[in-house]
Each structure stands twice: as structure tokens, then as C-alpha cells.
Design an enzyme around this catalytic site. Structure first.
Site, short mmCIF file in Angstrom:
data_model
loop_
_atom_site.label_atom_id
_atom_site.label_comp_id
_atom_site.label_asym_id
_atom_site.label_seq_id
_atom_site.Cartn_x
_atom_site.Cartn_y
_atom_site.Cartn_z
N ASP A 34 1.04 -1.14 0.03
CA ASP A 34 -0.12 -0.02 -0.03
C ASP A 34 0.81 1.35 0.10
O ASP A 34 0.28 2.29 0.25
CB ASP A 34 -0.82 0.13 0.98
CG ASP A 34 -0.23 0.23 2.41
OD1 ASP A 34 1.05 -0.28 2.48
OD2 ASP A 34 -0.88 0.12 3.52
N GLY A 35 2.29 1.05 -0.18
CA GLY A 35 2.93 2.28 -0.04
C GLY A 35 3.74 2.69 1.15
O GLY A 35 4.70 3.51 1.27
N ASP A 168 16.19 32.87 -16.17
CA ASP A 168 15.18 33.73 -15.29
C ASP A 168 15.83 34.81 -14.37
O ASP A 168 17.01 34.53 -13.90
CB ASP A 168 14.06 32.74 -14.73
CG ASP A 168 14.37 32.13 -13.90
OD1 ASP A 168 15.33 32.43 -12.92
OD2 ASP A 168 13.89 30.87 -13.66
N LYS A 192 11.93 35.49 -17.94
CA LYS A 192 10.91 34.39 -18.29
C LYS A 192 9.40 34.45 -17.38
O LYS A 192 9.62 34.97 -16.30
CB LYS A 192 11.73 33.02 -17.93
CG LYS A 192 10.78 31.75 -17.90
CD LYS A 192 11.51 30.77 -17.26
CE LYS A 192 11.00 30.41 -15.71
NZ LYS A 192 11.65 29.33 -14.93
N ARG A 194 6.01 32.39 -16.25
CA ARG A 194 5.60 31.11 -16.30
C ARG A 194 3.97 31.26 -16.05
O ARG A 194 3.66 31.89 -14.89
CB ARG A 194 6.10 30.26 -15.17
CG ARG A 194 5.66 28.80 -15.17
CD ARG A 194 6.20 27.94 -14.11
NE ARG A 194 7.62 27.44 -14.22
CZ ARG A 194 8.18 26.66 -14.69
NH1 ARG A 194 7.30 25.72 -15.30
NH2 ARG A 194 9.50 26.23 -14.91
N ASP A 218 21.42 27.05 -14.47
CA ASP A 218 20.18 27.29 -13.62
C ASP A 218 20.48 26.39 -12.62
O ASP A 218 21.32 25.68 -12.25
CB ASP A 218 19.17 26.78 -14.60
CG ASP A 218 17.92 27.36 -14.12
OD1 ASP A 218 17.71 28.00 -13.08
OD2 ASP A 218 16.67 27.27 -14.75
N THR A 223 11.34 19.85 -16.32
CA THR A 223 10.95 19.37 -17.55
C THR A 223 11.73 19.74 -18.66
O THR A 223 11.61 19.23 -19.61
CB THR A 223 9.37 20.05 -17.82
OG1 THR A 223 9.65 21.54 -17.84
CG2 THR A 223 8.25 19.92 -16.66
N GLY A 225 11.84 22.67 -19.87
CA GLY A 225 11.15 23.82 -20.62
C GLY A 225 12.26 24.81 -20.59
O GLY A 225 12.33 25.57 -21.42
N THR A 226 12.54 25.58 -19.31
CA THR A 226 13.09 26.77 -19.08
C THR A 226 14.56 26.57 -20.00
O THR A 226 14.77 27.60 -20.56
CB THR A 226 13.48 26.88 -17.75
OG1 THR A 226 12.22 26.90 -16.95
CG2 THR A 226 13.99 28.24 -17.35
C1 R5P Z 1 12.67 28.21 -11.96
O1 R5P Z 1 12.67 29.28 -11.60
C2 R5P Z 1 13.98 27.20 -11.65
O2 R5P Z 1 15.17 28.00 -11.54
C3 R5P Z 1 14.05 26.41 -13.14
O3 R5P Z 1 14.30 27.48 -13.93
C4 R5P Z 1 12.71 25.70 -13.17
O4 R5P Z 1 12.13 25.20 -11.99
C5 R5P Z 1 13.12 24.43 -14.19
O5 R5P Z 1 11.99 23.83 -14.53
P1 R5P Z 1 11.77 23.36 -15.93
O6 R5P Z 1 13.12 22.27 -16.19
O7 R5P Z 1 10.37 22.59 -15.59
O8 R5P Z 1 11.52 24.33 -16.89
#
Ligand code: R5P
Length: 299
Positions: A34-35, A168, A192, A194, A218, A223, A225-226
């Protein structure tokens, strides 16, 4: 001193044990269907100080609760002073109330860690600058930036020929510190935005001049994305030598596909979070933070 490594990050556990010159032990962790989890320490910890290594990568909640259970087990078995070494602390993007009605995720995570009875905590490159002060117990913060600075110098020894880029505005402090380590290297900040509902990212502008080899730095890649959008933005500006660097490889969703197909020559991350085999790819290089952590724990 007893050192409990992270069973899900054996590579960093082994390196850290070596750096600290301590025997490596692992807690016994059993997960029920059950985890629920049952955690046991088999070492003699009575009146002994101990170090527990556990990062809060995916699965975040399992890792958080395992950390709390390990600390609780050590306490109940008679351990004295416990240092939680948590290179990546999850929920830092939720360090305040963004919209009326929301909770503060980071505060809840901190309550769970502190509530387990730990004496002090160590973490690497926090996303939230508030993290240290949000802990009531002593908190030690360290950074992987010196590892990135070394890598950058290896790629281009002439720091006049490079530009550091923060994807960002939140990363401006980080990029200024890195610039200081690289003889005041040129830097650029990208703006940036979001969407808080969809999580979608949009790059609107940048401040500063792009020249030479560009290193986008960073704190984490989740994901992708950034950082990948930042690379695309640079490419559109005519930059062809692009490197990506981030301390914490959270790597969820389509991150690997995006990074593989990105305009970057190479992507550097650290071993703050383990990267499973299926998520490793040719242009990804992992730098170890074991030495930095050991230096901090030896003091
Ligand atoms: C956000 O402000 C963080 O510094 C990262 O840029 C962000 O969390 C990265 O997330 P993702 O890879 O999903 O864009």
C-alpha cells in the site's frame, strides 16, 4: 560517526563515504504494497553522531518520508547528533503564497524534516534564497558553482570570450557569483514568465550582450522547458556555441527528449539526484558534488 548512504543514489553515497573516510551503511527500507514504509537501522548508533544522505528527487514524497523515517529510526535507536545531507530539497518553488488560498509547500517540507528530530541540515544550490532562514535548525548551504566554473575554464580558458546566462531573473544572484569566480565574465539575464495554471513558459526579453561561448546556468532542470527555451532563444540570436549547466537533474516529463534535441553542445549537471541509466545520453555529463559536501561536513 555513522554514515547512512542513500540506497537510491549509490554512486554519490560511495563517493561521499570515500571522501569522508567513513564506512558506508545503508538503512533497510521496506515498502509495503500500500506504499507504507518500514525503515530500520542495523548499525550501532548509540551515542554516535550520524550523517544521513537523501535527496528529494522523484518520487519526491517517498524520498521525503523515507528521510523522516530514517532520522526517526536513528533517534529511537539512541543516535546522538544527526546531520541530514539533502542535496536537493524539493518544493522550493513554493516558498511563499503566490495566490490567495494557497499553502506554502516548502514550509510543510521543512516541518516534516525538522519534526523527524534531525539536528542540522545541509543542502546544495537552493532555488529559494529563503531556504536557510526558513529552517529553525542550523542549515548549511553549499554550491556546485565552483565545479561549473572549473568546467567553463576547461572549455574556454579566456573568460573574456564567454557569456554566462541566467534563464530567469531569479538566477541573477547565482550568475553574478559565477561571474565573480570567472574574472568578472560577461553575463546576460533572460526574462521568463510562467503561467501559474498551465506551467507554460514564455521568454519575453533579455538584458545584456551575448558574445562568445554561452553558458546557461540554472539551479535545476525539471521538465527542461526553461533551459531548452533559453538555448533556443540564444540560437535565434545567432549564438552557436551553447552549453547548459544545472545543479539538480530532476528530469521529468519530456526533459530528456528536449535536452537531447536541444541546441546545446553539452549539458552538465551534478549527482545531487541520481540519474537512472535510461535517462543518460551522450551529451550529458555528470559532475560529482561529493568533495564539496565532504569539505562542508568535515568542518
Ligand atoms: C525556476 O524558476 C527554476 O530556477 C528552474 O528554471 C525551473 O524550475 C526549471 O523547471 P523546468 O525544467 O520545468 O522548466
Amino acid at each position: 560517526m555513522v554514515f547512512f548512504g542513500d540506497p537510491s543514489n549509490k554512486s554519490l553515497s560511495e563517493k561521499l563515504a570515500k571522501e569522508l573516510d567513513l564506512k558506508l551503511s545503508y538503512p533497510e527500507i521496506h515498502t509495503f504494497p500500500d506504499g507504507e514504509k518500514r525503515v530500520r537501522v542495523l548499525e550501532n548508533v548509540v551515542d554516535q553522531k550520524s550523517i544521513v544522505l537523501k535527496s528529494l528527487g522523484v518520487p519526491v514524497h517517498d524520498n521525503l518520508f523515507e528521510l523522516a523515517l530514517i532520522i526517526d529510526a536513528i533517534k529511537r535507536t539512541g543516535g546522538s547528533e544527526i546531520t541530514a545531507t539533502v542535496p536537493y530539497i524539493a518544493y522550493q518553488r513554493g516558498d511563499h503564497v503566490f495566490r490567495v488560498g494557497e499553502g506554502v509547500g516548502l514550509e510543510v517540507v521543512i516541518k516534516v524534516i525538522e519534526g523527524s528530530g534531525v539536528d542540522r541540515v545541509l543542502f546544495v544550490d537552493p532555488h529559494s534564497i529563503k531556504l536557510s532562514e526558513m529552517f529553525k535548525i542550523p542549515a548549511m548551504e553549499l554550491s556546485a558553482l565552483s565545479l561549473f566554473a572549473e568546467k567553463i575554464k576547461e572549455i574556454e580558458p579566456n573568460t573574456k570570450k564567454i557569456t554566462l546566462v541566467t534563464p530567469d531573473m531569479g538566477g541573477i544572484r547565482r550568475i553574478k557569483i559565477l561571474s565573480g569566480m570567472l574574472n568578472g565574465a560577461n553575463y546576460v539575464s533572460i526574462t521568463k514568465e510562467r503561467d501559474l495554471h498551465t506551467g507554460e513558459i514564455k521568454i519575453s526579453s533579455s538584458e545584456g550582450e551575448f558574445k562568445g561561448i554561452c553558458f546557461v546556468v540554472d539551479d535545476m532542470i525539471s521538465t527542461g522547458g526553461t533551459i531548452v527555451q533559453a538555448a533556443d532563444f540564444l540560437f535565434e540570436k545567432g549564438i552557436r556555441d551553447i552549453y547548459l549547466m544545472a545543479t539538480h537533474p530532476v528530469f521529468v516529463g519530456n526533459a530528456i527528449k528536449k535536452l537531447k534535441n536541444s541546441k546545446a553542445e553539452k549539458i552538465f549537471v551534478t549527482d545531487s539526484i541520481p540519474i537512472p541509466k535510461e535517462k543518460r545520453f551522450e551529451k550529458l555529463e555528470t559532475l560529482t558534488i561529493a568533495e564539496e559536501i565532504a569539505k562542508c561536513l568535515k568542518i
